[in-house]
Design a protein around this motif. Sequence first.
Motif, PDB file in Angstrom:
ATOM      1  N   LYS A 153       0.837  -1.203   0.000  1.00 12.72           N
ATOM      2  CA  LYS A 153       0.000   0.000   0.000  1.00 12.72           C
ATOM      3  C   LYS A 153       0.872   1.253   0.000  1.00 12.72           C
ATOM      4  O   LYS A 153       0.608   2.216  -0.735  1.00 12.72           O
ATOM      5  CB  LYS A 153      -0.938   0.018   1.212  1.00 12.72           C
ATOM      6  CG  LYS A 153      -1.913   1.194   1.182  1.00 12.72           C
ATOM      7  CD  LYS A 153      -2.862   1.180   2.361  1.00 12.72           C
ATOM      8  CE  LYS A 153      -3.930   2.263   2.207  1.00 12.72           C
ATOM      9  NZ  LYS A 153      -3.351   3.620   2.065  1.00 12.72           N
ATOM     10  N   ILE A 154       1.911   1.245   0.828  1.00 10.83           N
ATOM     11  CA  ILE A 154       2.840   2.369   0.869  1.00 10.83           C
ATOM     12  C   ILE A 154       3.490   2.564  -0.499  1.00 10.83           C
ATOM     13  O   ILE A 154       3.613   3.688  -1.001  1.00 10.83           O
ATOM     14  CB  ILE A 154       3.926   2.127   1.941  1.00 10.83           C
ATOM     15  CG1 ILE A 154       3.297   1.923   3.321  1.00 10.83           C
ATOM     16  CG2 ILE A 154       4.940   3.269   1.961  1.00 10.83           C
ATOM     17  CD1 ILE A 154       2.490   3.087   3.805  1.00 10.83           C
ATOM     18  N   LEU A 155       3.897   1.460  -1.110  1.00 10.23           N
ATOM     19  CA  LEU A 155       4.545   1.518  -2.419  1.00 10.23           C
ATOM     20  C   LEU A 155       3.612   2.116  -3.468  1.00 10.23           C
ATOM     21  O   LEU A 155       3.996   3.019  -4.227  1.00 10.23           O
ATOM     22  CB  LEU A 155       4.983   0.114  -2.834  1.00 10.23           C
ATOM     23  CG  LEU A 155       5.520  -0.052  -4.261  1.00 10.23           C
ATOM     24  CD1 LEU A 155       6.738   0.825  -4.491  1.00 10.23           C
ATOM     25  CD2 LEU A 155       5.851  -1.516  -4.543  1.00 10.23           C
ATOM     26  N   LEU A 156       2.381   1.625  -3.517  1.00  3.29           N
ATOM     27  CA  LEU A 156       1.439   2.101  -4.532  1.00  3.29           C
ATOM     28  C   LEU A 156       1.028   3.551  -4.290  1.00  3.29           C
ATOM     29  O   LEU A 156       0.889   4.331  -5.240  1.00  3.29           O
ATOM     30  CB  LEU A 156       0.212   1.188  -4.565  1.00  3.29           C
ATOM     31  CG  LEU A 156       0.476  -0.222  -5.111  1.00  3.29           C
ATOM     32  CD1 LEU A 156      -0.715  -1.135  -4.836  1.00  3.29           C
ATOM     33  CD2 LEU A 156       0.786  -0.176  -6.602  1.00  3.29           C
ATOM     34  N   ASP A 157       0.844   3.921  -3.029  1.00  2.00           N
ATOM     35  CA  ASP A 157       0.499   5.313  -2.719  1.00  2.00           C
ATOM     36  C   ASP A 157       1.622   6.259  -3.141  1.00  2.00           C
ATOM     37  O   ASP A 157       1.379   7.316  -3.741  1.00  2.00           O
ATOM     38  CB  ASP A 157       0.222   5.470  -1.224  1.00  2.00           C
ATOM     39  CG  ASP A 157      -1.109   4.867  -0.806  1.00  2.00           C
ATOM     40  OD1 ASP A 157      -1.941   4.602  -1.694  1.00  2.00           O
ATOM     41  OD2 ASP A 157      -1.308   4.650   0.403  1.00  2.00           O
ATOM     42  N   ASN A 175       6.197   4.664   5.634  1.00  2.00           N
ATOM     43  CA  ASN A 175       6.179   6.117   5.488  1.00  2.00           C
ATOM     44  C   ASN A 175       6.130   6.472   4.003  1.00  2.00           C
ATOM     45  O   ASN A 175       7.137   6.386   3.298  1.00  2.00           O
ATOM     46  CB  ASN A 175       7.420   6.714   6.151  1.00  2.00           C
ATOM     47  CG  ASN A 175       7.344   8.225   6.281  1.00  2.00           C
ATOM     48  OD1 ASN A 175       7.141   8.922   5.302  1.00  2.00           O
ATOM     49  ND2 ASN A 175       7.510   8.719   7.500  1.00  2.00           N
ATOM     50  N   THR A 176       4.950   6.862   3.544  1.00  2.00           N
ATOM     51  CA  THR A 176       4.758   7.169   2.128  1.00  2.00           C
ATOM     52  C   THR A 176       5.627   8.337   1.682  1.00  2.00           C
ATOM     53  O   THR A 176       6.225   8.314   0.599  1.00  2.00           O
ATOM     54  CB  THR A 176       3.277   7.494   1.851  1.00  2.00           C
ATOM     55  OG1 THR A 176       2.467   6.389   2.259  1.00  2.00           O
ATOM     56  CG2 THR A 176       3.046   7.749   0.376  1.00  2.00           C
ATOM     57  N   LYS A 209      10.129  10.675  -1.454  1.00  2.18           N
ATOM     58  CA  LYS A 209      11.394  11.414  -1.534  1.00  2.18           C
ATOM     59  C   LYS A 209      12.503  10.538  -2.107  1.00  2.18           C
ATOM     60  O   LYS A 209      13.370  11.020  -2.847  1.00  2.18           O
ATOM     61  CB  LYS A 209      11.786  11.926  -0.149  1.00  2.18           C
ATOM     62  CG  LYS A 209      10.935  13.084   0.353  1.00  2.18           C
ATOM     63  CD  LYS A 209      11.426  13.571   1.710  1.00  2.18           C
ATOM     64  CE  LYS A 209      10.589  14.749   2.204  1.00  2.18           C
ATOM     65  NZ  LYS A 209      11.051  15.230   3.537  1.00  2.18           N
ATOM     66  N   ALA A 210      12.471   9.244  -1.764  1.00  3.11           N
ATOM     67  CA  ALA A 210      13.483   8.326  -2.292  1.00  3.11           C
ATOM     68  C   ALA A 210      13.337   8.162  -3.800  1.00  3.11           C
ATOM     69  O   ALA A 210      14.336   8.100  -4.531  1.00  3.11           O
ATOM     70  CB  ALA A 210      13.381   6.975  -1.591  1.00  3.11           C
TER      71      ALA A 210
END
Length: 375
Positions: free
Chosen positions: A208-212, A325-326, A331-332
């Motif tokens: 979910k974090i990745l897709l967001d 942490n989305t 930022k990455a």
Amino acid sequence: MKVHIWGLGYLVKSGSGNIDLDGNIVSYFKSLSQLADRLNVWIPLPKGSPLIRSEDFNINFYRTNRFFVIFSGLRLLFHSRGSHIFLFMPAASRIAIFVPLYKFFSKSLTVYLADDPYALADGLRLSKVPFVKSLYLLLIKQYLKLADRVIVRGKYLRGLASRHNENVEITVPITKLIDYKNRKLLGGQNSRFNIVTLGRLTWEKGYKILLDAYSEWLHKTDVCSNQYKLTIGGDGPDAEAIKKYVKELNLENSVAFPGWILSEESKMQFWQDADLHVLPTINTEGVPRSIDEAIINQVPTIASAIGGIPEEYANNEICQIKPNNTKALLKAFEKMVDFRNYNQYLENAKIRREYLLKLPSAAEQHFSIIQIHLS
């Protein structure tokens, strides 16, 4: 020599829908079967899955509910006399109550520690029930202490296991597949910048974090939809829910689901086409195989600073971010599309890469340890 392996191995679904054992694990079993007169592996079988057979080793299936797991532990006990037993933890923690008896009846007991069992304690289904968590922690200490040897994945787990056992062997879980000199950097055979992740499709792996973050990044940078793509390799219990979430975010045209990468040729192509590897786990990790495979294949990695990752990659070989942490992942992404940063991480990983290229595969490493201790 009879060898029993419990806790390693699972069924995966290929892109064509066929059910089979994970290819890396099959290769591992085949390598170990060369050492044993008889290799027996114990593998969970979800309800409704077909039975898989092998000519190289014997497969004992058990159902995945608690009763059948414990029953399989009892069956293993009846087969343990005069055998060499390998328990792959934390999965085999579910039959850890039998470890003292395995130790008594078997010729030797080896524990392979792939992840931090202590970090998983709070995730137990019955962790809120009084004494359950305490019992689980006691069982961890017991099986680490009673083992004749502990094989661990990475420096972090070596430190953990060494508190309870003097015979700790460290290994690196790698699979070498490609002609490293011929890899085409930045784009592989595709014109689109390909962000990849590979693993079991469960929400705890951070999808979910990745897709967001990916969705927000595409909208923020206002890039053309065919300039970037996200490839999510693997399968798992949350696969359909993750695919549904992709549709909710209107990302169907830029997110691909190739399924499990079963063959060596498929994995070779997977890394050949990769430009950036992401591991956004929010729960825990030991030392994920995919990070070292990415380093070998000259693909920079963004990974959650969790479990054994910070200690194993302490020399800035990968871009580490705060877990779950989305904004940190966003930022990455922005950082890694600047190819000065991109190339700097490749440069930082050179020493690690040279080290990895000298190592045998994980199966060969374990094979060597077994030969030393069991010959």
